[in-house]
Design a protein around this motif. Structure first.
Motif, PDB file in Angstrom:
ATOM      1  N   GLY A   1       0.693  -1.291  -0.120  1.00  0.00           N
ATOM      2  CA  GLY A   1      -0.076   0.004   0.124  1.00  0.00           C
ATOM      3  C   GLY A   1       0.880   1.379   0.107  1.00  0.00           C
ATOM      4  O   GLY A   1       0.170   2.337  -0.217  1.00  0.00           O
ATOM      5  N   GLY A   2       1.950   1.115   0.358  1.00  0.00           N
ATOM      6  CA  GLY A   2       2.897   2.437   0.192  1.00  0.00           C
ATOM      7  C   GLY A   2       3.028   3.123   1.876  1.00  0.00           C
ATOM      8  O   GLY A   2       2.415   2.706   2.446  1.00  0.00           O
ATOM      9  N   THR A   3       3.830   4.411   1.644  1.00  0.00           N
ATOM     10  CA  THR A   3       3.991   5.030   2.693  1.00  0.00           C
ATOM     11  C   THR A   3       2.920   5.766   3.164  1.00  0.00           C
ATOM     12  O   THR A   3       2.861   6.275   4.240  1.00  0.00           O
ATOM     13  CB  THR A   3       5.105   5.944   2.424  1.00  0.00           C
ATOM     14  N   ILE A   4       1.751   5.710   2.528  1.00  0.00           N
ATOM     15  CA  ILE A   4       0.597   6.407   2.927  1.00  0.00           C
ATOM     16  C   ILE A   4      -0.230   5.494   4.045  1.00  0.00           C
ATOM     17  O   ILE A   4      -1.175   5.837   4.683  1.00  0.00           O
ATOM     18  CB  ILE A   4      -0.599   6.524   2.025  1.00  0.00           C
ATOM     19  N   VAL A   5       0.436   4.207   3.998  1.00  0.00           N
ATOM     20  CA  VAL A   5       0.061   3.251   5.054  1.00  0.00           C
ATOM     21  C   VAL A   5       0.629   3.594   6.371  1.00  0.00           C
ATOM     22  O   VAL A   5       0.236   3.046   7.626  1.00  0.00           O
ATOM     23  CB  VAL A   5       0.114   1.753   4.834  1.00  0.00           C
ATOM     24  N   ILE A   6       1.697   4.060   6.368  1.00  0.00           N
ATOM     25  CA  ILE A   6       2.668   4.370   7.596  1.00  0.00           C
ATOM     26  C   ILE A   6       1.831   5.249   8.869  1.00  0.00           C
ATOM     27  O   ILE A   6       1.784   4.575  10.070  1.00  0.00           O
ATOM     28  CB  ILE A   6       3.802   5.220   7.472  1.00  0.00           C
ATOM     29  N   PRO A   7       1.235   5.934   8.452  1.00  0.00           N
ATOM     30  CA  PRO A   7       0.239   6.899   9.674  1.00  0.00           C
ATOM     31  C   PRO A   7      -0.699   5.784  10.367  1.00  0.00           C
ATOM     32  O   PRO A   7      -1.016   5.659  11.293  1.00  0.00           O
ATOM     33  CB  PRO A   7      -0.343   7.883   8.972  1.00  0.00           C
ATOM     34  N   HIS A   8      -1.269   5.057   9.573  1.00  0.00           N
ATOM     35  CA  HIS A   8      -2.095   4.112  10.109  1.00  0.00           C
ATOM     36  C   HIS A   8      -1.394   2.993  10.783  1.00  0.00           C
ATOM     37  O   HIS A   8      -1.984   2.284  11.748  1.00  0.00           O
ATOM     38  CB  HIS A   8      -2.973   3.373   8.940  1.00  0.00           C
ATOM     39  N   THR A   9      -0.022   2.623  10.250  1.00  0.00           N
ATOM     40  CA  THR A   9       0.510   1.681  11.039  1.00  0.00           C
ATOM     41  C   THR A   9       1.121   2.360  12.646  1.00  0.00           C
ATOM     42  O   THR A   9       1.035   1.525  13.358  1.00  0.00           O
ATOM     43  CB  THR A   9       1.942   1.447  10.180  1.00  0.00           C
ATOM     44  N   ARG A  10       1.284   3.470  12.402  1.00  0.00           N
ATOM     45  CA  ARG A  10       1.633   4.151  13.978  1.00  0.00           C
ATOM     46  C   ARG A  10       0.442   3.963  14.826  1.00  0.00           C
ATOM     47  O   ARG A  10       0.545   3.596  15.889  1.00  0.00           O
ATOM     48  CB  ARG A  10       1.804   5.840  13.718  1.00  0.00           C
ATOM     49  N   ARG A  11      -0.518   4.312  14.227  1.00  0.00           N
ATOM     50  CA  ARG A  11      -1.891   4.197  15.144  1.00  0.00           C
ATOM     51  C   ARG A  11      -2.134   2.653  15.453  1.00  0.00           C
ATOM     52  O   ARG A  11      -2.817   2.408  16.431  1.00  0.00           O
ATOM     53  CB  ARG A  11      -3.199   4.879  14.640  1.00  0.00           C
ATOM     54  N   ALA A  12      -1.850   1.993  14.514  1.00  0.00           N
ATOM     55  CA  ALA A  12      -2.335   0.185  14.761  1.00  0.00           C
ATOM     56  C   ALA A  12      -1.272  -0.150  15.681  1.00  0.00           C
ATOM     57  O   ALA A  12      -1.776  -0.977  16.660  1.00  0.00           O
ATOM     58  CB  ALA A  12      -1.998  -0.489  13.353  1.00  0.00           C
ATOM     59  N   LEU A  13      -0.143   0.181  15.606  1.00  0.00           N
ATOM     60  CA  LEU A  13       0.815  -0.113  16.552  1.00  0.00           C
ATOM     61  C   LEU A  13       0.585   0.263  18.216  1.00  0.00           C
ATOM     62  O   LEU A  13       0.763  -0.423  19.116  1.00  0.00           O
ATOM     63  CB  LEU A  13       2.434   0.320  16.262  1.00  0.00           C
ATOM     64  N   GLU A  14       0.065   1.454  18.128  1.00  0.00           N
ATOM     65  CA  GLU A  14      -0.392   2.038  19.464  1.00  0.00           C
ATOM     66  C   GLU A  14      -1.467   1.295  20.214  1.00  0.00           C
ATOM     67  O   GLU A  14      -1.450   0.728  21.239  1.00  0.00           O
ATOM     68  CB  GLU A  14      -0.666   3.643  19.337  1.00  0.00           C
ATOM     69  N   TYR A  15      -2.337   0.766  19.270  1.00  0.00           N
ATOM     70  CA  TYR A  15      -3.569   0.191  19.679  1.00  0.00           C
ATOM     71  C   TYR A  15      -3.068  -1.448  19.961  1.00  0.00           C
ATOM     72  O   TYR A  15      -3.641  -1.739  21.020  1.00  0.00           O
ATOM     73  CB  TYR A  15      -4.582   0.186  18.422  1.00  0.00           C
ATOM     74  N   TRP A  16      -2.261  -1.658  19.237  1.00  0.00           N
ATOM     75  CA  TRP A  16      -1.807  -3.125  19.689  1.00  0.00           C
ATOM     76  C   TRP A  16      -1.080  -3.108  20.917  1.00  0.00           C
ATOM     77  O   TRP A  16      -1.239  -4.176  21.760  1.00  0.00           O
ATOM     78  CB  TRP A  16      -0.841  -3.541  18.583  1.00  0.00           C
ATOM     79  N   GLU A  17      -0.273  -2.207  21.152  1.00  0.00           N
ATOM     80  CA  GLU A  17       0.480  -2.135  22.502  1.00  0.00           C
ATOM     81  C   GLU A  17      -0.643  -1.907  23.756  1.00  0.00           C
ATOM     82  O   GLU A  17      -0.348  -2.540  24.784  1.00  0.00           O
ATOM     83  CB  GLU A  17       1.295  -0.783  22.637  1.00  0.00           C
ATOM     84  N   ASP A  18      -1.593  -1.059  23.333  1.00  0.00           N
ATOM     85  CA  ASP A  18      -2.620  -1.037  24.497  1.00  0.00           C
ATOM     86  C   ASP A  18      -3.386  -2.351  24.740  1.00  0.00           C
ATOM     87  O   ASP A  18      -3.735  -2.783  25.895  1.00  0.00           O
ATOM     88  CB  ASP A  18      -3.801  -0.210  24.121  1.00  0.00           C
ATOM     89  N   LEU A  19      -3.521  -3.063  23.648  1.00  0.00           N
ATOM     90  CA  LEU A  19      -4.034  -4.422  24.052  1.00  0.00           C
ATOM     91  C   LEU A  19      -3.294  -5.534  24.819  1.00  0.00           C
ATOM     92  O   LEU A  19      -3.643  -5.823  25.545  1.00  0.00           O
ATOM     93  CB  LEU A  19      -4.441  -5.150  22.520  1.00  0.00           C
ATOM     94  N   GLU A  20      -1.836  -5.255  24.320  1.00  0.00           N
ATOM     95  CA  GLU A  20      -0.911  -6.034  25.050  1.00  0.00           C
ATOM     96  C   GLU A  20      -0.744  -5.949  26.607  1.00  0.00           C
ATOM     97  O   GLU A  20      -0.624  -6.682  27.442  1.00  0.00           O
ATOM     98  CB  GLU A  20       0.401  -6.151  24.619  1.00  0.00           C
ATOM     99  N   LYS A  21      -1.097  -4.463  26.954  1.00  0.00           N
ATOM    100  CA  LYS A  21      -1.013  -3.992  28.501  1.00  0.00           C
ATOM    101  C   LYS A  21      -2.382  -4.245  28.990  1.00  0.00           C
ATOM    102  O   LYS A  21      -2.517  -4.264  30.348  1.00  0.00           O
ATOM    103  CB  LYS A  21      -1.061  -2.398  28.398  1.00  0.00           C
ATOM    104  N   SER A  22      -3.427  -4.586  28.399  1.00  0.00           N
ATOM    105  CA  SER A  22      -4.942  -4.908  29.031  1.00  0.00           C
ATOM    106  C   SER A  22      -4.827  -6.052  29.573  1.00  0.00           C
ATOM    107  O   SER A  22      -4.396  -7.003  29.197  1.00  0.00           O
ATOM    108  CB  SER A  22      -5.975  -4.462  28.063  1.00  0.00           C
TER     109      SER A  22
END
Lengths: 114, 114, 114, 114, 114, 114
Positions: free
Chosen positions: D93-114
């Motif tokens: 999908g290209g570098t336009i996916v990067i901002p969504h990856t940032r938000r995805a990783l943040e959410y993933w980390e929150d799931l791991e902490k929960s």
């Protein structure tokens, strides 16, 4: 002129005439602004055509790409410059842009031979 | 610096660090090429950032737009030039680009004030 | 009027003014045609606003959706009609349209309460 | 549970209920198939959720991404596996996916902490 | 009937049969809902087909466009009405919709001649 | 081998060579990472090719779809598994994915016959 170039131009011109002949004001005005957008202004026509090209590539519209390739060719964009436009399109838009880059490079080579 | 600019930069930097820290080679190399793409070459860095901006606008990625607005601002793109980039994005991408143009202009004005 | 509606309208109006004040002719003309597109013609304004709405939904532009929801509300689109527009958008555009449908329904309910 | 996770879940559930309460058959059936799509079959539920995630990432739908991240988390996708899904999404999908990856990783980390 | 129409119909029917014969329940149900979506309800079938058409145009799916053009033709959409649907698609989706409009008009003219 | 398969492979290889011969470093590195992305890692190559396929389908890139179909075929994805990948693509991406599914199934059948 290659068949690829000729077929594109003939079909494009024929159908554009029909769209304009249909007498829909909105369509006519969109065509009109479209022409105006790429004229020399704060940015040169050459820069704007490069902008139009990269936008068409990431949106993956082969016919739009062909049109802007023709304009870029007329405005003396060099092949190394063209490759860098392709590179921006491919990094921003991803590998789904590659098949369109293959077709763009083929068209560009036909323009150079013509 | 406005909150809009600051929030974008802080979050972007924090999460980019985490992505790179995850030690995924493909992600690292994408980040690496991304930087290289916009360096001076056959086309100037300024022209390439404008290409990156218009590509981001038609793909409607607000954060990508912000990033390229920052680079364009550093590279002395003028406001009338910026408006012409917006115009290309809006004619190619249609009125769905307008809301992104509103946010882009707001960010651009914040950069000018900063 | 809900905050959701008010915030959208205030920001939209403020930034549209700035875009038009920038004196870029292409942007001005796009705004102009945009208004004309949805006027009564062979199709009624109501039908055209529904077309604009479904197009905005499948292209997943929340602000465009809000705008067309407002126009549809003014033009007396009923809630069952609105749900059928949502249904077309979701079948054509897939489940990625669902989050936008959630936000659209929330906005629609706010319009009904206002 | 983080606010990010909680806010997403509460809003999603509230609005999904309203959509289903509207009694539009097409919407109901889309929701129904959606659930069925990801059940164990020739491919495991885990693989299908990964497919749903990568599709949501390249289509850049943050809320869809959050939903599939939750399912992947439940189904024991590991963090290195998740980073490779992100890598496929970013290369395709290209570098336009990067901002969504940032938000995805943040959410993933929150799931791991929960 | 023109070759353009015939080729589209024959290939579409042949491959749809194969997809349904594959016995994947999700695919079958998607086909099923798809048919239901456009039936008369709060909105007429004609209006819904116009919605399906404009959605297909802005998403730039030529085969989807052809299918909805056929349905619109059966349901007596007039040529001036069709041009206004095209206009909405082009203003919302931008000039990248123009090549698809050229092909749509060609198909529409073939339907009228048939 | 069918003409469909042969034509795709020949053109793809010919133009990829030309793109790489152009000596643009960014393009070369994108090709390079692209190959690396799908190698065995935390996820198997087979799973990653399925991810690449579903991403290509929802982004509606027929040539990308063909390429990943070939890889999936080499890696022993079964036809019922393939149909479930198609199902995820169609539910997430909507009915606009159907025409691409028709072409994907045709290509898949040609691969099976070859």
């Amino acid at each position: 002129m290659s068949d690829l170039i000729n077929d594109f131009r003939v079909y494009r011109e024929k159908m554009n005439k029909k769209i304009l002949a249909s007498d829909n004001k909105v369509m006519k005005r969109i065509y009109n602004i479209d022409t105006n957008t790429y004229m020399d202004g704060a940015l040169s026509s050459k820069t704007k055509e490069m902008l139009g090209l990269v936008a068409s590539m990431v949106l993956r519209c082969d016919d739009c790409v062909k049109y802007h390739l023709e304009q870029c060719y007329e405005l003396k964009v060099s092949t190394p410059e063209m490759m860098e436009i392709f590179a921006v399109a491919n990094i921003v838009g991803g590998t789904i842009v590659i098949p369109h880059t293959r077709r763009a490079l083929e068209y560009w080579e036909d323009l150079e031979k013509s």
